[in-house]
Design an enzyme around this catalytic site. Sequence first.
Site, mmCIF file in Angstrom:
data_model
loop_
_atom_site.group_PDB
_atom_site.id
_atom_site.type_symbol
_atom_site.label_atom_id
_atom_site.label_comp_id
_atom_site.label_asym_id
_atom_site.label_seq_id
_atom_site.Cartn_x
_atom_site.Cartn_y
_atom_site.Cartn_z
ATOM 1 N N CYS A 86 -10.653 -24.401 -45.177
ATOM 2 C CA CYS A 86 -9.280 -24.462 -45.680
ATOM 3 C C CYS A 86 -8.276 -24.230 -44.555
ATOM 4 O O CYS A 86 -8.106 -25.079 -43.695
ATOM 5 C CB CYS A 86 -9.110 -23.478 -46.838
ATOM 6 S SG CYS A 86 -7.639 -23.779 -47.828
ATOM 7 N N HIS A 205 -13.858 -24.380 -50.737
ATOM 8 C CA HIS A 205 -14.298 -23.022 -50.394
ATOM 9 C C HIS A 205 -15.745 -22.771 -50.807
ATOM 10 O O HIS A 205 -15.990 -22.299 -51.926
ATOM 11 C CB HIS A 205 -13.394 -22.006 -51.097
ATOM 12 C CG HIS A 205 -12.025 -21.930 -50.521
ATOM 13 N ND1 HIS A 205 -11.711 -21.150 -49.434
ATOM 14 C CD2 HIS A 205 -10.875 -22.544 -50.873
ATOM 15 C CE1 HIS A 205 -10.425 -21.279 -49.145
ATOM 16 N NE2 HIS A 205 -9.900 -22.134 -50.006
ATOM 17 N N GLU A 207 -17.564 -20.396 -49.902
ATOM 18 C CA GLU A 207 -17.801 -18.951 -50.057
ATOM 19 C C GLU A 207 -17.444 -18.450 -51.452
ATOM 20 O O GLU A 207 -17.850 -17.379 -51.852
ATOM 21 C CB GLU A 207 -17.030 -18.174 -48.976
ATOM 22 C CG GLU A 207 -15.546 -17.957 -49.238
ATOM 23 C CD GLU A 207 -14.666 -19.170 -48.905
ATOM 24 O OE1 GLU A 207 -15.214 -20.277 -48.706
ATOM 25 O OE2 GLU A 207 -13.429 -19.012 -48.868
#
Lengths: 242, 754
Positions: A86, A205, A207
């Site tokens: 990002c 994302h 994660e």
Amino acid sequence: MKCGVVVFPGSNCDHDVYHVLRHVTDQDASFLWHERDDVDGCDLVVLPGGFSYGDYLRAGAMAAVSPVMAAVRQHADNGGLVLGICNGFQILLEAGLLPGAMRRNRDLRFLGCDVRVRVERNDLPFTRGYDVGQVLRLPVGHAEGNYADTAAALDQLEANGQVVFRYVDASGDADEAGSGNLNGAERAIAGICNRQGNVCALMPHPERAAEEVLGQTDGLAMFAGLVGSLTATTDSRVGATS
Amino acid sequence: MSSGGDTADGFAENVALTRRRIKMEPVVDLELALEHGLIDEEFDQLRSFLGREPSYTELGITSALFSEHCSYKSSKTWLREFPTSGPRVVQGPGENAGIVDIGDGWVAAFKMESHNHPSYIAPYQGAATGVGGILRDVFTMGARPIACLDSLRFGEIDAPRMRHLVDGVVRGIGDYGNCVGIPTVGGECGFHASYNGNILVNAFALGVCRREGIFRAEASGVGNPILYVGSRTGRDGIHGATMASESFDEESEAKRPTVQVGDPFTEKILLEACLEAMRTGVVVAIQDMGAAGLTSSCFEMASRGDAGFELDLEKVPLREPALTPYEMMLSESQERMVVVASQGGEATLEEIFKRWGLQVVPIGHVTATGRALLRYDGDVVADMPVSPLVDEAPVYERPVREAGAQDPAAVPECEDPTGALRTLLGTPELGSKEWISDQYDSTVRSNTVVGPGGDAAVLRVKGVRAGLALTSDVNPSYCALDPREGGRQAVAEAARNLACVGALPIGLTDCLNFGNPENPAVAFQLRECIRGMAEACQVLEVPVVSGNVSLYNETDGDSIHPTPTVAMVGLIEELGVNPGWCREASFVESQDRLVLLGSDDLEYGGSSYQRLLLGAESGRPPRVDLQAERQLGDLLRAGFGSGLVKTAHDISNGGLAVALAECTFARSLGCSVRVQGGVGSLFSESQARVVVAVAARYLDSFLELASRSTVDAREIGEVGGDRLRIGFDGGELDEQVDVLREIWRTALPKALDL
């Protein structure tokens, strides 16, 4: 594997990446403050999401010239792994470690939802946990994720196989004008790597999609793959010296 | 941007200029006091506290402290009826946020606050700074914010400026929360003509910390330094608290300068720096400069600690030159905190805040005098007793005019229920709110199990076994028709929404948005809503741990509907034990059986059907049976706990038909249902009702479980197909799920002309 998560003022996904590296994949992880001039001997450096320097001037523009980025560049030049997520992607573009630029999203609004991305190659440490053509569901959260470059540069990017992830619609098609490409990125590009394949960045994302309890696990294989590839390299190095 | 005070010459010049401006300040008299929003008796009270005539700075300070916003003078009497204690309550009302125990040594701090007036005047900045303020209220307690909710009430979409207000508020909330990196995981959004001239923006934030890491804002330790940290002070927001305590009229537009300007980047680094500073052991007390800025932060901290304080105001970091003490004390510039440090701890704090690129300046110290002594370059500009001004601020029991009881509303004759459902789902009120929630980051911090759109948001907390559930609710139409019942309903619906994800309510915070309390009809609404809420809190055993009151929400004499927004926090005992459950209020598998819990009394007063299809708002709102709500909650939790319940969805606005339709959208999975009674059963809004999906093999066990409670449970049909079909006596509602979903999904963007 020793992992470093860079912290710029305004980074806000630093804890999330650290959590996955440290607590989910059980790696040696630490934070790297933006003012330091080395990467503390890390094998993997992650530039996390967020709003470094409040996105002032341009997303990623100020972080790109902070002291730690010189060290990140050195690390990349030495073949070290760099993952940008990002805002990390935006920073790598601004720093020139990856080609192209980001524009505001097509409808000029922040985009916070899940997207589908297709894995375009799996011969990278970042994607070795996936199959080519596999479609991942991952969250996005950005206002400037509309990837752009000149037509010639994009052709070159494609020819070099540097497109790693593309946005796809429900049927798996990566149409630039399609319903899967919400931010309007050229050629539906969601993630790219450098020529050498050791610097990779994406807008979604992974994660945030790495734990069963959150109901989304498609991002885990990226971190697991990185761990696997680095453990393998370390082992072979050990083998070579002995 | 420079204050001109950063060099010795610049400082001297600034002081000289400021002194000239102080000399030009008006003489304080009754007329000036009235202009400041005080009434005769309050001005007399101030003079008796001081034993002399007040200075201009003292008058400004008092007007802020005595404002409705800071003093709760019209609501305090009735707020005492709320239950505020319970086994999990660690901190009740009176601090910057309330705190409850969530197990494993962790606590959750949360609060909701309104930013209504600023958001109507300047929607983007008003909403953004509303988020900023509530985040500071949470991290000032030592808790790291992990989630936000927003409860928004707009006017009719075609009212003047309304599309601009919707867009600005949503962008403001998004840009602020997204940048700071706190997910907005839920909330609500309604549209009603009563908000045409006064929209509501209620922002909620929740944070977590270890129990031993809690900070309170109690100044103590004579001689301890008072530090100013964060952004510099400008003229924005001067008298914001007073403005928020007045009604709107044609001149409100001229008050735009009293709206603060937010900087989420500074908030983010302030958050990190403060949490780091709090771990050093040298922070004695800390409070953000919210409403009434430096005034309320210092006075409240000193009052809680029975202390006094001295400030040397020429040391306050300025963003623009020559701010007078009056302006400095009343500025509501954002992203600023006051810290009381232990003596000798200044250097430690200075290192941390400077590393994060923030101002940190000692501006005074704690005293034992119980007085606030303010100096400017050596001259005393205010010398006032702290405790009387904060704790003996005026309290009024406003006269009330009771409203009469209502008769039940007629059950409408509906000839085309399928068409009625299409119409309802196509209103911005009942349509999808994705257009809003997609502009918010709902997953940052990687804790979001269920984000926006479900009955309640669900979060995991790293290091804690239990999960957290969050919701906000209120039905202003019900409150307008019967404020007591409406108050009960807001609490009951919030508790029911939590139960629909298997959570037990453990605490609530509220934003009480009302019109002018000096209007006896409004005072009655305020009193009755509070009493209704208090009754529900008692029966459902949910303590009120924090809250906020926003009065004078009226324009040219027209008050908003009474809107006591309730935000409730619940605990899911062990999250992730049974990952097969769907907590998103969505059907998941064909042939799952549907069970309707609770009974229908065909209640239409204030219902969505009545409002949106008949253009009326009359009759008695649905009755709230608190014992039934309690039983229902217990049954749902037992159903989830034993693994029998897959999905539960609350029946609220729009009744059973809308509730079932909402369950079909996420996976394009229809259902076939048969209800008892006529077409009136489809859209009635009787309370204490939930529709539950259970696997066919568990149907008997679940009905058996239900039979051991007093909750009426009846199998009504099953999941499957691509149509929503609801049979009733005399007909059937029947439509394709995809058709309904498209209407629902595009309702809000269409209404906004996008």
